[in-house]
Write an enzyme that holds these catalytic residues in place. Structure first.
Site, PDB file in Angstrom:
ATOM      1  N   LYS A  32       0.177   4.318  -0.282  1.00  0.00           N
ATOM      2  CA  LYS A  32      -0.462   5.516   0.424  1.00  0.00           C
ATOM      3  C   LYS A  32      -0.184   6.856  -0.352  1.00  0.00           C
ATOM      4  CE  LYS A  32      -0.161   3.245   4.958  1.00  0.00           C
ATOM      5  NZ  LYS A  32      -0.077   3.495   6.365  1.00  0.00           N
ATOM      6  N   ASN A  36       0.713  -1.348  -0.147  1.00  0.00           N
ATOM      7  CA  ASN A  36       0.028   0.050   0.067  1.00  0.00           C
ATOM      8  C   ASN A  36       0.884   1.041  -0.150  1.00  0.00           C
ATOM      9  OD1 ASN A  36      -1.700   2.042   0.869  1.00  0.00           O
ATOM     10  ND2 ASN A  36      -2.234   1.431   2.521  1.00  0.00           N
ATOM     11  N   SER A  91       3.464  -2.116  10.275  1.00  0.00           N
ATOM     12  CA  SER A  91       4.921  -2.023  10.671  1.00  0.00           C
ATOM     13  C   SER A  91       5.487  -3.676  10.386  1.00  0.00           C
ATOM     14  CB  SER A  91       5.159  -1.808  11.890  1.00  0.00           C
ATOM     15  OG  SER A  91       4.789  -0.303  12.194  1.00  0.00           O
ATOM     16  N   GLU A 113      -6.895   4.596   8.203  1.00  0.00           N
ATOM     17  CA  GLU A 113      -6.895   5.868   7.663  1.00  0.00           C
ATOM     18  C   GLU A 113      -8.011   6.530   6.920  1.00  0.00           C
ATOM     19  OE1 GLU A 113      -3.016   5.436   5.776  1.00  0.00           O
ATOM     20  OE2 GLU A 113      -2.079   5.051   7.466  1.00  0.00           O
ATOM     21  N   GLU A 138      -5.422  -5.236  10.736  1.00  0.00           N
ATOM     22  CA  GLU A 138      -4.313  -4.085  11.021  1.00  0.00           C
ATOM     23  C   GLU A 138      -4.672  -3.199  12.114  1.00  0.00           C
ATOM     24  OE1 GLU A 138      -2.337  -3.025   7.140  1.00  0.00           O
ATOM     25  OE2 GLU A 138      -4.129  -1.441   7.191  1.00  0.00           O
ATOM     26  N   GLY A 197       2.253   2.262  10.578  1.00  0.00           N
ATOM     27  CA  GLY A 197       3.176   3.415  10.637  1.00  0.00           C
ATOM     28  C   GLY A 197       3.885   3.727  11.743  1.00  0.00           C
ATOM     29  N   HIS A 241      -9.657   1.107   4.940  1.00  0.00           N
ATOM     30  CA  HIS A 241      -8.301   1.159   5.689  1.00  0.00           C
ATOM     31  C   HIS A 241      -8.462   2.080   6.932  1.00  0.00           C
ATOM     32  CE1 HIS A 241      -4.268   2.580   6.594  1.00  0.00           C
ATOM     33  NE2 HIS A 241      -3.707   1.441   5.897  1.00  0.00           N
TER      34      HIS A 241
END
Ligand code: PGA
Length: 251
Positions: free
Chosen positions: A11, A9, A211, A97, A167, A173, A95
């Site tokens: 991003k 991904n 991560s 985010e 996730e 991140g 996701h």
């Protein structure tokens, strides 16, 4: 047997030049790898470009998001038919985010999943708990509800191409990774939820994300219910991403 899958991904990172360099390196490395399915999700503008470079290779293409409508006056949105048109196979949905920054709800994830399924593409449904929710002991309830929303909306037959990505939000991140045991505990519960919804859904792939790097990939992917990874930061470095793909290929 569930085929290992690794999806990068990207991003909102990179440029046409960096996408070009990254895909060139990935194609060389992936040509030497078997027994793993690999995809990348570049930003929208680079999709056609990556599609052309990757055409005729085993590298799959995916999008990071999609519209919840098939077409029309929705300024700024990109339909799943358009994504199919430029060669996408995977679409990331929900996701964290998207959920936290753009207030995407389970309902929105279901609406987008419907669009992806209507194009016979592969929805990668992302779920995960925040640190607060984990510390309150609510991890399994939270992810169970997020997955449950999708399971309730479609038949097992419709969901046969779905991939689930667990996730934990606190691991994305941040450099913090769920331990293999923590991740396996959740993956096992998700597998049980899939199976109890319909026996055939137990065969779906459940990816871990948060991560993942070359140094921890093998241990994570070695867990019985972890079928590969959804990779953010480490997907931007060819060598690192290829090492993660190699770890998945060993399973
Ligand atoms: P990360 O991101 O690997 O950089 O933690 C994972 C993701 O957001 O999919």
């Amino acid at each position: 047997m569930r085929q290992s899958l690794v999806i990068g991904n990207w991003k909102m990172h990179g440029s046409a030049a960096s996408a070009d360099a990254l895909v060139s390196e990935l194609l060389i490395g992936l040509a030497k790898l078997e027994s793993v399915e690999v995809g990348v999700c570049p930003p929208y503008p680079y999709l056609p470009y990556v599609a052309i470079k990757a055409s005729g290779t085993a590298l799959g293409l995916g999008a990071q998001n999609c519209a919840d409508q098939p077409e029309g006056a929705y300024t700024g949105e990109v339909s799943v038919a358009m994504l199919a048109d430029v060669g996408c196979h995977y679409v990331l949905l929900g996701h964290s985010e998207r959920r936290s920054i753009y207030a995407e709800t389970d309902e929105a994830v279901v609406a987008k999943t419907a669009q992806v399924l209507a194009q016979s593409m592969c929805p990668v449904v992302c779920i995960g708990e925040t640190l607060e929710q984990r510390e309150a002991g609510n991890t399994l309830a939270v992810v169970g509800e997020q997955l449950g929303a999708v399971l309730a909306a479609f038949s097992a037959q419709e969901l046969k191409t779905m991939v689930v990505a667990y996730e934990p939000v606190w691991a994305i991140g941040t450099g913090l990774t769920a331990s293999p045991e923590q991740a396996q505990e959740v993956h096992k519960a998700l597998r049980e939820q899939l199976t109890s919804s319909d026996n055939s859904l137990g065969a779906l792939r459940i990816l871990y994300g948060g991560s993942v790097k070359a140094a921890n990939a093998e241990e994570l992917f070695g867990q019985p219910d972890i079928d590969g990874g959804l990779i953010g930061g480490a997907a931007l470095k060819a060598e690192e991403f290829l090492a993660i793909c190699a770890a998945a290929a060993k399973q």
